[in-house]
Design a protein around this motif. Structure first.
Motif, PDB file in Angstrom:
ATOM      1  N   MET A   2      -3.045 -24.480   1.894  1.00 33.55           N
ATOM      2  CA  MET A   2      -4.086 -23.278   1.416  1.00 33.55           C
ATOM      3  C   MET A   2      -3.561 -22.352   2.149  1.00 33.55           C
ATOM      4  O   MET A   2      -2.886 -21.957   2.975  1.00 33.55           O
ATOM      5  CB  MET A   2      -5.644 -23.049   2.629  1.00 33.55           C
ATOM      6  CG  MET A   2      -6.158 -22.765   1.527  1.00 33.55           C
ATOM      7  SD  MET A   2      -7.750 -22.604   2.405  1.00 33.55           S
ATOM      8  CE  MET A   2      -9.074 -22.948   1.666  1.00 33.55           C
ATOM      9  N   ARG A   3      -3.532 -21.376   0.915  1.00 33.81           N
ATOM     10  CA  ARG A   3      -2.522 -20.130   1.161  1.00 33.81           C
ATOM     11  C   ARG A   3      -3.183 -18.917   1.299  1.00 33.81           C
ATOM     12  O   ARG A   3      -4.398 -18.887   0.239  1.00 33.81           O
ATOM     13  CB  ARG A   3      -1.745 -20.269   0.001  1.00 33.81           C
ATOM     14  CG  ARG A   3      -1.200 -18.951  -0.455  1.00 33.81           C
ATOM     15  CD  ARG A   3      -0.037 -18.966  -1.375  1.00 33.81           C
ATOM     16  NE  ARG A   3       0.839 -17.689  -0.979  1.00 33.81           N
ATOM     17  CZ  ARG A   3       1.370 -17.203  -2.225  1.00 33.81           C
ATOM     18  NH1 ARG A   3       1.623 -18.444  -3.365  1.00 33.81           N
ATOM     19  NH2 ARG A   3       1.773 -16.078  -2.538  1.00 33.81           N
ATOM     20  N   THR A   4      -3.383 -17.943   1.868  1.00 34.98           N
ATOM     21  CA  THR A   4      -4.062 -16.782   2.276  1.00 34.98           C
ATOM     22  C   THR A   4      -3.289 -15.517   1.798  1.00 34.98           C
ATOM     23  O   THR A   4      -2.295 -15.337   2.601  1.00 34.98           O
ATOM     24  CB  THR A   4      -5.102 -16.467   3.576  1.00 34.98           C
ATOM     25  OG1 THR A   4      -5.548 -17.846   4.256  1.00 34.98           O
ATOM     26  CG2 THR A   4      -6.138 -15.702   3.844  1.00 34.98           C
ATOM     27  N   ASP A   5      -4.006 -14.809   0.972  1.00 34.01           N
ATOM     28  CA  ASP A   5      -3.062 -13.702   0.702  1.00 34.01           C
ATOM     29  C   ASP A   5      -3.889 -12.167   0.936  1.00 34.01           C
ATOM     30  O   ASP A   5      -4.721 -12.841   0.910  1.00 34.01           O
ATOM     31  CB  ASP A   5      -2.201 -13.788  -0.621  1.00 34.01           C
ATOM     32  CG  ASP A   5      -1.969 -14.253  -1.787  1.00 34.01           C
ATOM     33  OD1 ASP A   5      -0.775 -14.590  -0.960  1.00 34.01           O
ATOM     34  OD2 ASP A   5      -2.303 -15.294  -2.924  1.00 34.01           O
ATOM     35  N   ILE A   6      -3.540 -11.071   1.317  1.00 36.53           N
ATOM     36  CA  ILE A   6      -3.797 -10.180   1.772  1.00 36.53           C
ATOM     37  C   ILE A   6      -3.914  -9.179   1.205  1.00 36.53           C
ATOM     38  O   ILE A   6      -2.770  -9.131   0.236  1.00 36.53           O
ATOM     39  CB  ILE A   6      -2.666 -10.016   3.736  1.00 36.53           C
ATOM     40  CG1 ILE A   6      -2.514 -10.872   3.906  1.00 36.53           C
ATOM     41  CG2 ILE A   6      -3.541  -8.413   4.056  1.00 36.53           C
ATOM     42  CD1 ILE A   6      -2.145 -10.758   5.415  1.00 36.53           C
ATOM     43  N   ALA A   7      -5.275  -8.758   0.800  1.00 35.90           N
ATOM     44  CA  ALA A   7      -5.352  -7.655  -0.277  1.00 35.90           C
ATOM     45  C   ALA A   7      -5.453  -6.126   0.423  1.00 35.90           C
ATOM     46  O   ALA A   7      -5.509  -6.296   0.649  1.00 35.90           O
ATOM     47  CB  ALA A   7      -6.549  -7.827  -1.408  1.00 35.90           C
ATOM     48  N   THR A   8      -4.558  -4.688   0.084  1.00 38.23           N
ATOM     49  CA  THR A   8      -5.111  -3.880  -0.117  1.00 38.23           C
ATOM     50  C   THR A   8      -5.790  -2.835  -0.309  1.00 38.23           C
ATOM     51  O   THR A   8      -5.966  -2.612  -2.157  1.00 38.23           O
ATOM     52  CB  THR A   8      -3.504  -2.987   0.341  1.00 38.23           C
ATOM     53  OG1 THR A   8      -3.065  -3.672   0.714  1.00 38.23           O
ATOM     54  CG2 THR A   8      -3.683  -1.848   1.296  1.00 38.23           C
ATOM     55  N   VAL A   9      -7.079  -2.482   0.134  1.00 45.74           N
ATOM     56  CA  VAL A   9      -7.978  -2.020  -0.100  1.00 45.74           C
ATOM     57  C   VAL A   9      -7.722  -0.255   0.532  1.00 45.74           C
ATOM     58  O   VAL A   9      -7.308  -0.306   1.084  1.00 45.74           O
ATOM     59  CB  VAL A   9      -9.446  -2.571   0.380  1.00 45.74           C
ATOM     60  CG1 VAL A   9     -10.634  -1.253  -0.253  1.00 45.74           C
ATOM     61  CG2 VAL A   9      -9.634  -3.645   0.063  1.00 45.74           C
ATOM     62  N   LEU A  10      -7.778   0.533  -0.959  1.00 46.61           N
ATOM     63  CA  LEU A  10      -7.656   1.779  -0.919  1.00 46.61           C
ATOM     64  C   LEU A  10      -8.896   2.389  -1.066  1.00 46.61           C
ATOM     65  O   LEU A  10     -10.301   2.084  -1.945  1.00 46.61           O
ATOM     66  CB  LEU A  10      -6.962   2.228  -2.047  1.00 46.61           C
ATOM     67  CG  LEU A  10      -5.530   1.200  -2.260  1.00 46.61           C
ATOM     68  CD1 LEU A  10      -4.525   2.612  -3.667  1.00 46.61           C
ATOM     69  CD2 LEU A  10      -4.686   2.120  -0.934  1.00 46.61           C
ATOM     70  N   PRO A  11      -9.291   3.488   0.074  1.00 41.97           N
ATOM     71  CA  PRO A  11     -10.002   4.324   0.054  1.00 41.97           C
ATOM     72  C   PRO A  11     -10.284   5.540  -0.992  1.00 41.97           C
ATOM     73  O   PRO A  11      -9.399   5.912  -2.141  1.00 41.97           O
ATOM     74  CB  PRO A  11     -10.126   5.281   1.402  1.00 41.97           C
ATOM     75  CG  PRO A  11      -8.635   5.073   1.278  1.00 41.97           C
ATOM     76  CD  PRO A  11      -7.939   4.251   1.090  1.00 41.97           C
ATOM     77  N   ILE A  12     -11.907   5.233  -2.044  1.00 41.38           N
ATOM     78  CA  ILE A  12     -12.085   5.866  -2.793  1.00 41.38           C
ATOM     79  C   ILE A  12     -11.750   7.664  -2.067  1.00 41.38           C
ATOM     80  O   ILE A  12     -12.893   7.972  -1.183  1.00 41.38           O
ATOM     81  CB  ILE A  12     -13.539   5.668  -3.124  1.00 41.38           C
ATOM     82  CG1 ILE A  12     -13.662   4.240  -3.357  1.00 41.38           C
ATOM     83  CG2 ILE A  12     -13.994   6.272  -4.450  1.00 41.38           C
ATOM     84  CD1 ILE A  12     -14.767   3.421  -3.859  1.00 41.38           C
ATOM     85  N   PRO A  13     -11.341   8.197  -3.513  1.00 44.70           N
ATOM     86  CA  PRO A  13     -11.588   9.509  -2.980  1.00 44.70           C
ATOM     87  C   PRO A  13     -13.601  10.247  -2.810  1.00 44.70           C
ATOM     88  O   PRO A  13     -13.880   9.861  -3.831  1.00 44.70           O
ATOM     89  CB  PRO A  13     -10.588  10.262  -3.575  1.00 44.70           C
ATOM     90  CG  PRO A  13     -10.508   9.486  -4.896  1.00 44.70           C
ATOM     91  CD  PRO A  13     -10.729   7.394  -4.668  1.00 44.70           C
ATOM     92  N   SER A  14     -13.290  10.958  -1.764  1.00 44.10           N
ATOM     93  CA  SER A  14     -14.760  11.389  -2.141  1.00 44.10           C
ATOM     94  C   SER A  14     -14.314  12.996  -2.873  1.00 44.10           C
ATOM     95  O   SER A  14     -13.564  14.120  -2.148  1.00 44.10           O
ATOM     96  CB  SER A  14     -15.552  12.062  -0.595  1.00 44.10           C
ATOM     97  OG  SER A  14     -16.810  11.975  -1.032  1.00 44.10           O
ATOM     98  N   ARG A  15     -14.871  13.979  -3.542  1.00 40.11           N
ATOM     99  CA  ARG A  15     -14.735  15.182  -3.773  1.00 40.11           C
ATOM    100  C   ARG A  15     -16.133  15.874  -3.369  1.00 40.11           C
ATOM    101  O   ARG A  15     -15.598  16.736  -2.920  1.00 40.11           O
ATOM    102  CB  ARG A  15     -15.534  14.917  -5.290  1.00 40.11           C
ATOM    103  CG  ARG A  15     -14.598  14.268  -5.975  1.00 40.11           C
ATOM    104  CD  ARG A  15     -15.228  14.126  -8.224  1.00 40.11           C
ATOM    105  NE  ARG A  15     -15.357  14.941  -8.134  1.00 40.11           N
ATOM    106  CZ  ARG A  15     -15.960  15.531 -10.080  1.00 40.11           C
ATOM    107  NH1 ARG A  15     -16.234  15.117 -10.207  1.00 40.11           N
ATOM    108  NH2 ARG A  15     -15.833  16.869  -9.950  1.00 40.11           N
ATOM    109  N   VAL A  16     -17.118  15.574  -3.083  1.00 42.81           N
ATOM    110  CA  VAL A  16     -18.097  16.406  -2.182  1.00 42.81           C
ATOM    111  C   VAL A  16     -17.504  16.672  -0.310  1.00 42.81           C
ATOM    112  O   VAL A  16     -17.972  14.743   0.132  1.00 42.81           O
ATOM    113  CB  VAL A  16     -19.786  15.868  -2.084  1.00 42.81           C
ATOM    114  CG1 VAL A  16     -20.463  17.049  -1.583  1.00 42.81           C
ATOM    115  CG2 VAL A  16     -19.499  16.506  -4.046  1.00 42.81           C
TER     116      VAL A  16
END
Length: 130
Positions: free
Chosen positions: A1-15
């Motif tokens: 079984m193969r496991t990939d790693i995903a990079t999650v980018l933060p959502i920019p906050s305007r306020v």
């Protein structure tokens, strides 16, 4: 079984804080042509309803006619005569004889005699109103 790693980018906050936000400009709403027509139609219908309610609730003699134009119904009592009614109810400018003749014709009386308890109408004479 193969496991990939995903990079999650933060959502920019305007306020970042409440004080940094510029106040929203005042928005002025203006009705469209259709909206203006609708408002005008509603105001007109409301005015008609108010006018109708006022006319139905207020007794206006100018619109309904004066009270003297309505025939007067009298119940004859003992001792009453058409001559007495003529003296009391005949309009100015109408003789007693003319008034009695009009009363007899209006009530279909064969003679000038009336009896106690009889109801007669004293008509409004148009000739005297002019």
């Amino acid at each position: 079984m193969r496991t990939d790693i995903a990079t999650v980018l933060p959502i920019p906050s305007r306020v970042t804080s409440r004080h940094d936000v510029a106040p929203r400009a005042r928005v002025r709403l203006e009705p469209t042509r259709r909206g203006r027509l609708l408002i005008t139609a509603l105001a007109f219908v409301l005015g008609l309803l108010v006018a109708g309610a006022v006319l139905l609730s207020v007794d206006l003699p100018a619109l309904a006619g004066t009270e003297s134009e309505q025939p007067v119904t009298i119940t004859v009592e003992a001792g009453d005569t058409l001559w007495g009614f003529a003296e009391q109810y005949a309009p100015e400018g109408v003789s007693a004889q003319e008034f009695i003749t009009e009363v007899r014709v209006h009530n279909q009386l064969p003679t000038g005699r009336v009896t106690a308890g009889q109801e007669i109408e004293l008509p409004f004479l148009e000739d005297a109103a002019r």
